[in-house]
Enzyme design. Sequence first.
Site, short mmCIF file in Angstrom:
data_model
loop_
_atom_site.label_atom_id
_atom_site.label_comp_id
_atom_site.label_asym_id
_atom_site.label_seq_id
_atom_site.Cartn_x
_atom_site.Cartn_y
_atom_site.Cartn_z
CG HIS A 145 -4.76 8.42 3.24
ND1 HIS A 145 -4.38 9.62 2.69
CD2 HIS A 145 -4.84 7.54 2.20
CE1 HIS A 145 -4.24 9.47 1.37
NE2 HIS A 145 -4.52 8.23 1.06
CG ASP A 177 -1.20 6.57 0.31
OD1 ASP A 177 -0.10 6.03 0.07
OD2 ASP A 177 -1.97 6.97 -0.58
CG HIS A 236 2.84 7.79 -2.38
ND1 HIS A 236 2.57 8.04 -3.71
CD2 HIS A 236 1.70 7.31 -1.85
CE1 HIS A 236 1.30 7.74 -3.97
NE2 HIS A 236 0.74 7.29 -2.85
CG HIS A 291 -5.74 3.45 0.97
ND1 HIS A 291 -4.41 3.09 0.86
CD2 HIS A 291 -5.85 4.66 0.34
CE1 HIS A 291 -3.75 4.06 0.23
NE2 HIS A 291 -4.61 5.01 -0.10
CG HIS A 325 -7.02 6.80 -2.32
ND1 HIS A 325 -6.29 7.47 -1.37
CD2 HIS A 325 -8.31 7.23 -2.20
CE1 HIS A 325 -7.11 8.29 -0.70
NE2 HIS A 325 -8.33 8.16 -1.18
CG ASP A 334 -2.36 6.15 -5.61
OD1 ASP A 334 -3.49 6.30 -5.13
OD2 ASP A 334 -1.32 6.42 -4.98
CG HIS A 335 -2.77 2.79 -2.86
ND1 HIS A 335 -1.74 2.57 -1.97
CD2 HIS A 335 -2.75 4.13 -3.13
CE1 HIS A 335 -1.14 3.72 -1.70
NE2 HIS A 335 -1.73 4.68 -2.40
ZN LIG Z 1 -1.25 6.66 -2.64
ZN LIG Z 2 -4.23 7.08 -0.74
#
Ligand SMILES: [Zn+2]
Ligand SMILES: [Zn+2]
Length: 257
Positions: A108, A130, A168, A52, A54, A56-57
């Site tokens: 999410h 996530d 995570h 996805h 985001h 942090d990905h």
């Molecule tokens: Zn994440």
């Molecule tokens: Zn995420």
Amino acid sequence: MKLLAVPAFSDNYLWLLHDAHHAIVVDPGQAAPILECLQEHRLALQTILVTHHHADHVGGVAQLREATGARVVGPATERIPEPFEPLRQGDTVDALGLHFSVIDVPGHTAGHIAYYAECPDAAPLLFCGDTLFSGGCGRLFEGTPAQMLASLGRLAALPGDTRVCCAHEYTLANLRFARAVEPENAALQAYSAACEKLRAQDLPTLPSTIAKERAINPFLRSRERAVIASVLAHAPMTNPHDEVAVFAALREWKNTF
Ligand SMILES: [Zn+2]
Ligand SMILES: [Zn+2]
């Protein structure tokens, strides 16, 4: 085939799978830890799987592609650093001799996907970003409770021994909530103790398995009588037989726990 959980930021794992020559990485939010790992094990990065959009990905995708020439695949309906191969439910990705099936798991984010592959000499693999965490699930930023409930149902239906590679290390916090929901769940008590031991040694609690999550994760258990009773005691509702309403109330409870 070797599976590594490369830590990044404060609690992300960048999953890296390799056959001693070539590697796949999932959701590289940062490039540096992956470049180090590739160098250390003398690996060529072949494919980057994205679940996805985001930061942090995807934060390390452009730099990794630049440095290695790796192919990038990701969800068709999300903004992923271009160029990438867009994927939808039912598509497959061949990498490292494995065939990954794409599973749509909105909730999410609106276009979140997961990757599932059977492995010749080991348990199947699931990279679920996530969406599913050990003992929990992702927050509903873009999707509805009904979507997330259906997405988690799709993942829960995978074989029990599937290795669940979440993005995570949220397990201990999730399990504190899970114990508040199901104080009588013996499997949950035992799993919590085992995970606390791992974290005390700074080891990952992941991968989990689908069978384990079915036994301990309240978000896969929202149709269980004990979970429904706890949710109702916390937030009385007019229709306790509405599965989506129970799931929504459970997710809401976790948000403020
Ligand atoms: Zn994440
Ligand atoms: Zn995420």
